[in-house]
Design a protein around this motif. Structure first.
Motif, mmCIF file in Angstrom:
data_model
loop_
_atom_site.group_PDB
_atom_site.id
_atom_site.type_symbol
_atom_site.label_atom_id
_atom_site.label_comp_id
_atom_site.label_asym_id
_atom_site.label_seq_id
_atom_site.Cartn_x
_atom_site.Cartn_y
_atom_site.Cartn_z
ATOM 1 N N LEU A 64 0.825 -1.207 0.000
ATOM 2 C CA LEU A 64 0.000 0.000 0.000
ATOM 3 C C LEU A 64 0.856 1.252 0.000
ATOM 4 O O LEU A 64 0.534 2.228 -0.694
ATOM 5 N N PHE A 65 1.949 1.264 0.754
ATOM 6 C CA PHE A 65 2.791 2.449 0.837
ATOM 7 C C PHE A 65 3.323 2.859 -0.529
ATOM 8 O O PHE A 65 3.254 4.031 -0.918
ATOM 9 N N TYR A 66 3.836 1.886 -1.282
ATOM 10 C CA TYR A 66 4.417 2.208 -2.588
ATOM 11 C C TYR A 66 3.334 2.562 -3.611
ATOM 12 O O TYR A 66 3.566 3.385 -4.497
ATOM 13 N N ARG A 67 2.158 1.967 -3.487
ATOM 14 C CA ARG A 67 1.064 2.349 -4.379
ATOM 15 C C ARG A 67 0.614 3.787 -4.109
ATOM 16 O O ARG A 67 0.378 4.561 -5.043
ATOM 17 N N ALA A 68 0.497 4.135 -2.831
ATOM 18 C CA ALA A 68 0.124 5.505 -2.479
ATOM 19 C C ALA A 68 1.207 6.491 -2.916
ATOM 20 O O ALA A 68 0.904 7.605 -3.369
ATOM 21 N N LEU A 69 2.476 6.074 -2.793
ATOM 22 C CA LEU A 69 3.571 6.934 -3.223
ATOM 23 C C LEU A 69 3.509 7.181 -4.727
ATOM 24 O O LEU A 69 3.788 8.296 -5.196
ATOM 25 N N ILE A 125 3.302 14.532 -9.868
ATOM 26 C CA ILE A 125 4.327 15.562 -9.693
ATOM 27 C C ILE A 125 5.399 15.442 -10.767
ATOM 28 O O ILE A 125 5.790 16.429 -11.406
ATOM 29 N N ILE A 126 5.868 14.220 -11.000
ATOM 30 C CA ILE A 126 6.937 14.008 -11.985
ATOM 31 C C ILE A 126 6.438 14.327 -13.389
ATOM 32 O O ILE A 126 7.140 14.971 -14.183
ATOM 33 N N LEU A 144 14.345 20.811 -7.201
ATOM 34 C CA LEU A 144 14.345 20.845 -5.738
ATOM 35 C C LEU A 144 12.937 20.825 -5.139
ATOM 36 O O LEU A 144 12.675 20.048 -4.213
ATOM 37 N N PRO A 145 11.982 21.643 -5.634
ATOM 38 C CA PRO A 145 10.626 21.557 -5.071
ATOM 39 C C PRO A 145 9.983 20.184 -5.260
ATOM 40 O O PRO A 145 9.257 19.706 -4.383
ATOM 41 N N ALA A 146 10.245 19.546 -6.428
ATOM 42 C CA ALA A 146 9.679 18.212 -6.667
ATOM 43 C C ALA A 146 10.230 17.211 -5.654
ATOM 44 O O ALA A 146 9.480 16.412 -5.078
ATOM 45 N N LEU A 147 11.550 17.247 -5.428
ATOM 46 C CA LEU A 147 12.157 16.338 -4.448
ATOM 47 C C LEU A 147 11.638 16.629 -3.044
ATOM 48 O O LEU A 147 11.384 15.697 -2.264
ATOM 49 N N LEU A 148 11.478 17.912 -2.719
ATOM 50 C CA LEU A 148 10.969 18.282 -1.402
ATOM 51 C C LEU A 148 9.538 17.784 -1.206
ATOM 52 O O LEU A 148 9.194 17.228 -0.151
ATOM 53 N N MET A 149 8.707 17.945 -2.231
ATOM 54 C CA MET A 149 7.313 17.498 -2.143
ATOM 55 C C MET A 149 7.223 15.983 -2.001
ATOM 56 O O MET A 149 6.421 15.461 -1.228
ATOM 57 N N ILE A 150 8.054 15.258 -2.760
ATOM 58 C CA ILE A 150 8.032 13.787 -2.688
ATOM 59 C C ILE A 150 8.528 13.326 -1.318
ATOM 60 O O ILE A 150 7.999 12.373 -0.738
ATOM 61 N N THR A 151 9.556 14.010 -0.767
ATOM 62 C CA THR A 151 10.057 13.654 0.566
ATOM 63 C C THR A 151 8.986 13.852 1.629
ATOM 64 O O THR A 151 8.775 12.999 2.504
ATOM 65 N N ILE A 152 8.293 15.010 1.555
ATOM 66 C CA ILE A 152 7.198 15.266 2.499
ATOM 67 C C ILE A 152 6.103 14.220 2.345
ATOM 68 O O ILE A 152 5.533 13.735 3.329
ATOM 69 N N ALA A 153 5.790 13.846 1.079
ATOM 70 C CA ALA A 153 4.764 12.825 0.830
ATOM 71 C C ALA A 153 5.165 11.487 1.429
ATOM 72 O O ALA A 153 4.324 10.769 1.995
ATOM 73 N N ILE A 154 6.456 11.131 1.338
ATOM 74 C CA ILE A 154 6.930 9.858 1.904
ATOM 75 C C ILE A 154 6.737 9.847 3.415
ATOM 76 O O ILE A 154 6.282 8.852 3.998
ATOM 77 N N VAL A 155 7.076 10.977 4.071
ATOM 78 C CA VAL A 155 6.928 11.060 5.527
ATOM 79 C C VAL A 155 5.460 10.906 5.927
ATOM 80 O O VAL A 155 5.117 10.128 6.841
ATOM 81 N N PHE A 156 4.569 11.613 5.228
ATOM 82 C CA PHE A 156 3.145 11.532 5.561
ATOM 83 C C PHE A 156 2.579 10.151 5.264
ATOM 84 O O PHE A 156 1.761 9.619 6.029
ATOM 85 N N LEU A 157 2.999 9.549 4.141
ATOM 86 C CA LEU A 157 2.493 8.223 3.787
ATOM 87 C C LEU A 157 2.968 7.170 4.775
ATOM 88 O O LEU A 157 2.226 6.228 5.092
ATOM 89 N N LYS A 158 4.195 7.323 5.269
ATOM 90 C CA LYS A 158 4.691 6.399 6.302
ATOM 91 C C LYS A 158 3.806 6.457 7.533
ATOM 92 O O LYS A 158 3.441 5.430 8.112
#
Length: 439
Positions: free
Chosen positions: A17-22, A29-30, A171-185
């Protein structure tokens, strides 16, 4: 066709589920960043680069035309172009103009410069190098008996904003994906905890107090699971207490019956009644064992190879041969595993003369195979023998020492550990029992 394509796509997608949500968050975004980048490079950067390159080639042509006109001194003309147009040029009387041209097809600067020089100067009349000097372009243009050598700053044909744009869009794309990973975790952790608690409870392990967390729907599912778990545990405890009381109440009259039998003068009648009482007592004991809660025993890590060695050594039977993979550790209720294996081996000893026990490890499973040369069990009875109180009169004989609970207890123990038990035809012409237990 559509089904095959759908199945192919499903196989490509991650299962967790985590990777599907990611993917749901990261892919838009990409894709958006790629579209913006393509539009920018096509409409702005490439067109700007093309215009700047065209202007540069035009300036070089202007210099060559003015040089041929002869109205200006060549040194003065070079100085003027160097001062006002940042165009450093020198004429060389050298016939060795031919040099290998590096074909860097992936470079937008090289492609644009090659296209403009070819259309304005002519094919074979130019040579350029954009890699030797970090900040300069080296361009040679053939003229009469020699060639003009130009050294031009790279910022004359390339906009520095492209690098800044690439940096600010990445940089904003990487920042957004990092924040998304933290929230999805944080969102998937309660689901993982719920699944682990359900798995442990399904195997009969004693779990700590479960605390639901996460989103409202996940929290509600966790609360309902916890309510169900407590109801089941309460039911098991009530059953154990009830059966304990039944055991105590029934043992007293059975003991009195045994005492009264000793006063009967008819030995034949006394013996028959004694056998019936013994059978009732054995049936009561096995029934209580079958229905008793296995949640009272805690899990522990133990060497199942060593456990099987100890079991076989207690039988002291030369007809039992073993093949064991050493040091195979598993987590479970050791006494219950020992009890289930004892039940299987007891059946084999009762109906067979030769027994072979093999233990192996495959992937994340322990595989125990017990073969005997007994009379076996008909294939159509393989599932029935795991039912409580089921006896095979024709296959195994009608024995007073058995009440038909041995394999039922064994199956219940193995499945409570997340494993499985399968019956099959043995190479020894008897019965083969396969036991699978997860590590």
């Amino acid at each position: 066709m559509s089904y095959g394509l759908s199945k192919f796509i499903k196989n490509l997608l991650p299962r967790r589920l985590f990777y599907r949500a990611l993917l749901i968050v990261a892919v838009p975004i990409i894709v958006l960043q790629l579209i913006i980048t393509i539009v920018f490079f096509d409409s702005l950067w490439i067109k700007t680069n093309k215009g700047m390159t065209r202007a540069l080639v035009g300036e070089m042509k202007t210099f060559i035309t003015a040089y041929d006109n002869g109205k200006y001194n060549s040194n003065d003309l070079s100085g003027l172009f160097s001062i006002y147009l940042d165009l450093n040029v020198e004429y060389k009387n050298d016939q060795l103009f031919d040099k290998s041209l590096k074909d860097r097809w992936f470079s937008p600067i090289d492609r644009t410069l090659r296209r403009e020089l070819k259309s304005n100067i002519g094919s074979g009349n130019y040579w350029f190098d954009t890699t030797t000097y970090k900040e300069l372009l080296h361009i040679n243009i053939k003229h009469n008996d020699g060639y003009f050598e130009f050294f031009i700053p790279k910022d004359r044909v390339a906009s520095t904003s492209a690098r800044m744009f690439a940096l600010w869009i990445t940089l904003p794309a990487l920042l957004m994906i990092t924040i998304a990973i933290v929230f999805l975790k944080n969102q998937t952790r309660p689901i993982v905890n719920l699944a682990r608690a359900a798995e442990k409870f399904g195997r009969g392990e004693n779990i700590d107090e479960y605390r639901p967390s996460g989103a409202l729907e996940i929290r509600q599912a966790g609360l309902e699971f916890d309510k169900m778990r407590k109801r089941i545990v309460r039911h098991l405890n009530q059953r154990s207490e009830m059966l304990s009381g039944i055991s105590h109440d029934l043992r007293t009259p059975l003991t009195r019956l045994k005492l009264q039998l000793s006063f009967i003068k008819d030995e034949k009648l006394s013996k028959k009644m004694s056998l019936d009482i013994d059978e009732m007592e054995k049936m009561l004991n096995e029934y209580l064992q079958f229905t008793s809660s296995s949640y009272l025993e805690k899990d522990e890590t133990f060497d199942i190879s060593e456990l099987i060695k100890n079991i076989i050594s207690k039988y002291d039977n030369d007809s039992i041969s073993i093949e064991l993979t050493p040091r195979v550790y598993m987590n479970g209720r050791k006494n219950l595993i020992q009890r289930s294996l004892n039940n299987i081996i007891d059946n084999s000893i009762k109906y067979a003369d030769r027994i072979n026990l093999e233990l192996s490890r495959k992937n994340n499973n322990v595989i125990i195979i017990i073969d005997d040369d007994g009379i076996g069990i008909p294939e159509n009875e393989y599932q029935n023998v795991f039912k409580p109180f089921y006896k095979l009169d024709k296959s195994r004989g009608n024995s007073r020492s058995s009440v038909g609970l041995g394999l039922s207890i064994t199956s219940d123990i193995i499945k409570s550990h997340g494993g499985n038990i399968i019956l099959d035809k043995s190479p020894l012409s008897g019965l083969r029992v396969k036991v699978f237990l997860p590590l």
